[in-house]
Write a protein that holds these residues in place. Structure first.
Motif, PDB file in Angstrom:
ATOM      1  N   UNK A 246       0.831  -1.205   0.000  1.00  0.00           N
ATOM      2  CA  UNK A 246       0.000   0.000   0.000  1.00  0.00           C
ATOM      3  C   UNK A 246       0.867   1.257   0.000  1.00  0.00           C
ATOM      4  N   UNK A 247       0.485   2.230  -0.822  1.00  0.00           N
ATOM      5  CA  UNK A 247       1.218   3.488  -0.955  1.00  0.00           C
ATOM      6  C   UNK A 247       0.262   4.660  -0.700  1.00  0.00           C
ATOM      7  N   UNK A 248       0.804   5.808  -0.287  1.00  0.00           N
ATOM      8  CA  UNK A 248      -0.068   6.983  -0.108  1.00  0.00           C
ATOM      9  C   UNK A 248      -0.788   7.377  -1.397  1.00  0.00           C
ATOM     10  N   UNK A 249      -0.152   7.163  -2.540  1.00  0.00           N
ATOM     11  CA  UNK A 249      -0.758   7.517  -3.824  1.00  0.00           C
ATOM     12  C   UNK A 249       0.063   6.971  -4.974  1.00  0.00           C
ATOM     13  N   UNK A 250      -0.412   7.226  -6.197  1.00  0.00           N
ATOM     14  CA  UNK A 250       0.259   6.701  -7.380  1.00  0.00           C
ATOM     15  C   UNK A 250       1.660   7.281  -7.550  1.00  0.00           C
ATOM     16  N   UNK A 251       1.833   8.550  -7.232  1.00  0.00           N
ATOM     17  CA  UNK A 251       3.126   9.183  -7.440  1.00  0.00           C
ATOM     18  C   UNK A 251       4.182   8.612  -6.489  1.00  0.00           C
ATOM     19  N   UNK A 252       3.779   8.263  -5.271  1.00  0.00           N
ATOM     20  CA  UNK A 252       4.711   7.628  -4.333  1.00  0.00           C
ATOM     21  C   UNK A 252       5.115   6.244  -4.838  1.00  0.00           C
ATOM     22  N   UNK A 253       4.173   5.523  -5.432  1.00  0.00           N
ATOM     23  CA  UNK A 253       4.495   4.223  -6.030  1.00  0.00           C
ATOM     24  C   UNK A 253       5.508   4.377  -7.154  1.00  0.00           C
TER      25      UNK A 253
ATOM     26  N   UNK B 295      -7.479   5.617   2.428  1.00  0.00           N
ATOM     27  CA  UNK B 295      -6.911   6.632   1.550  1.00  0.00           C
ATOM     28  C   UNK B 295      -5.670   6.187   0.791  1.00  0.00           C
ATOM     29  N   UNK B 296      -5.120   5.045   1.124  1.00  0.00           N
ATOM     30  CA  UNK B 296      -3.954   4.532   0.404  1.00  0.00           C
ATOM     31  C   UNK B 296      -4.395   3.809  -0.863  1.00  0.00           C
ATOM     32  N   UNK B 297      -3.442   3.503  -1.716  1.00  0.00           N
ATOM     33  CA  UNK B 297      -3.738   2.739  -2.927  1.00  0.00           C
ATOM     34  C   UNK B 297      -2.846   1.495  -2.947  1.00  0.00           C
ATOM     35  N   UNK B 298      -3.385   0.345  -3.389  1.00  0.00           N
ATOM     36  CA  UNK B 298      -2.591  -0.882  -3.407  1.00  0.00           C
ATOM     37  C   UNK B 298      -1.821  -1.038  -4.717  1.00  0.00           C
ATOM     38  N   UNK B 299      -0.678  -1.686  -4.648  1.00  0.00           N
ATOM     39  CA  UNK B 299       0.075  -2.084  -5.838  1.00  0.00           C
ATOM     40  C   UNK B 299       0.361  -3.573  -5.712  1.00  0.00           C
ATOM     41  N   UNK B 300      -0.060  -4.328  -6.717  1.00  0.00           N
ATOM     42  CA  UNK B 300       0.090  -5.778  -6.688  1.00  0.00           C
ATOM     43  C   UNK B 300       1.325  -6.202  -7.476  1.00  0.00           C
ATOM     44  N   UNK B 301       2.150  -7.021  -6.852  1.00  0.00           N
ATOM     45  CA  UNK B 301       3.316  -7.600  -7.501  1.00  0.00           C
ATOM     46  C   UNK B 301       3.119  -9.113  -7.557  1.00  0.00           C
TER      47      UNK B 301
END
Length: 310
Positions: free
Chosen positions: A213-220, A261-267
């Protein structure tokens, strides 16, 4: 338990004997750019702060190695980075002294080692950037000794699907078309076939997912750049317009955002184990040598069930 003993080899990603190449179906990646990206990431302040994913996968590869009841006297860590696998092996292997290692700059598709050199080859999250994966697997098979084993992990096709979809939808809306912003990945159905073609037997291929989980897309995207995992496809778009990026971030949060409020990134991770043939290895029985058919087994099972009911 297996032990990481005697000498261990590490080969960092590099460009030695690099075969050139350029845009096209057979050369999807700009390898020179990827080398620059990795060098830039390694030179940043506290680069280890972005090692969480590589350390996690390195630990899972180490667990698979320890499941093999054997001691390996000479091993190759292909694309070792900051020794993400060896760190875990050293922690578990507390009875052994420090593992002697040698760093070699080499290209995964042109390994500078003699045939039948290593008893173990490992690779964690490196092979998804090679242009010729069949050749790289063949090279790994070549440098293994008979009855040697390859244990590896690479990103799978569903990796970062949230980011990919968000960028494509935003670019379609704002610019009327889209280009690839996330690199292509190998399908799991192809991986076993490629390992078999390279000469490996007794194959094991399994998949896993790690969600961060990241604060947003730009942090990812900032973390991906810091890990040296930015896109290096020849067909990539060199410029992303600010309006498109803001729209993609909004789409990402709307479609995939968490309640906090976070966004997930799947690996998605593909793990693979393959052995180099040796006469001592167990082999399947010859076709037609069975003494009982599936029909006979079914009748025996039905008979056993019937007796239990009585």
């Amino acid at each position: 338990m297996a032990a990481w003993a005697a000498r261990g080899w590490r080969a960092r990603w590099g460009g030695r004997r690099w075969s050139g190449g350029g845009p096209g179906a057979l050369q999807p990646f700009d390898r020179r750019l990827k080398r620059k990206q990795k060098n830039w990431a390694a030179a940043q302040a506290e680069p280890e702060s972005r090692d969480y994913l590589r350390l996690e996968v390195g630990g899972r590869i180490a667990d698979r190695i320890f499941d093999i009841s054997r001691t390996f006297s000479l091993a190759l860590d292909l694309g070792c980075g900051r020794s993400y696998i060896a760190q875990h092996l050293s922690k578990k292997n507390t009875t052994e002294s420090e593992i002697p290692t040698f760093s070699v700059v080499a290209d995964e598709e042109f390994l500078p080692f003699k045939e039948n050199t290593f008893e173990l080859v490992v690779s964690s999250l490196s092979l998804h950037w090679v242009n010729d994966l069949p050749r790289a697997l063949h090279e790994i098979h070549q440098v293994l000794k008979p009855d040697g084993v390859f244990v590896g992990a690479m990103f799978g096709g569903d990796t970062l699907y949230e980011l990919r979809c968000s960028l494509q939808l935003a670019e379609l809306e704002r610019e009327g078309g889209f280009s690839p912003h996330v690199s292509p990945f190998t399908a799991v159905n192809d991986l076993g076939h490629l390992l078999g073609r390279a000469g490996f037997n007794t194959l094991t291929v399994d998949t896993d997912e790690i969600q961060v989980n990241y604060p947003g897309m730009f942090e990812l995207m900032d973390d991906l750049q810091g890990m040296g995992e930015s896109n290096c496809c020849w067909s990539r778009k060199s410029v992303l317009h600010r309006a498109t990026m803001l729209a993609a971030a909004a789409v990402y949060r709307e479609m995939y955002g968490n309640d906090d409020g976070t966004v997930p990134a799947t690996f998605q991770i593909f793990y693979m184990i393959g052995w180099k043939f040796h006469e001592s290895q167990a082999r399947p029985a010859q076709r037609g040598s069975a003494t009982m058919s599936f029909g006979d087994l079914k009748k025996m099972n039905q008979s056993a069930v019937g007796k239990k009911k009585l």
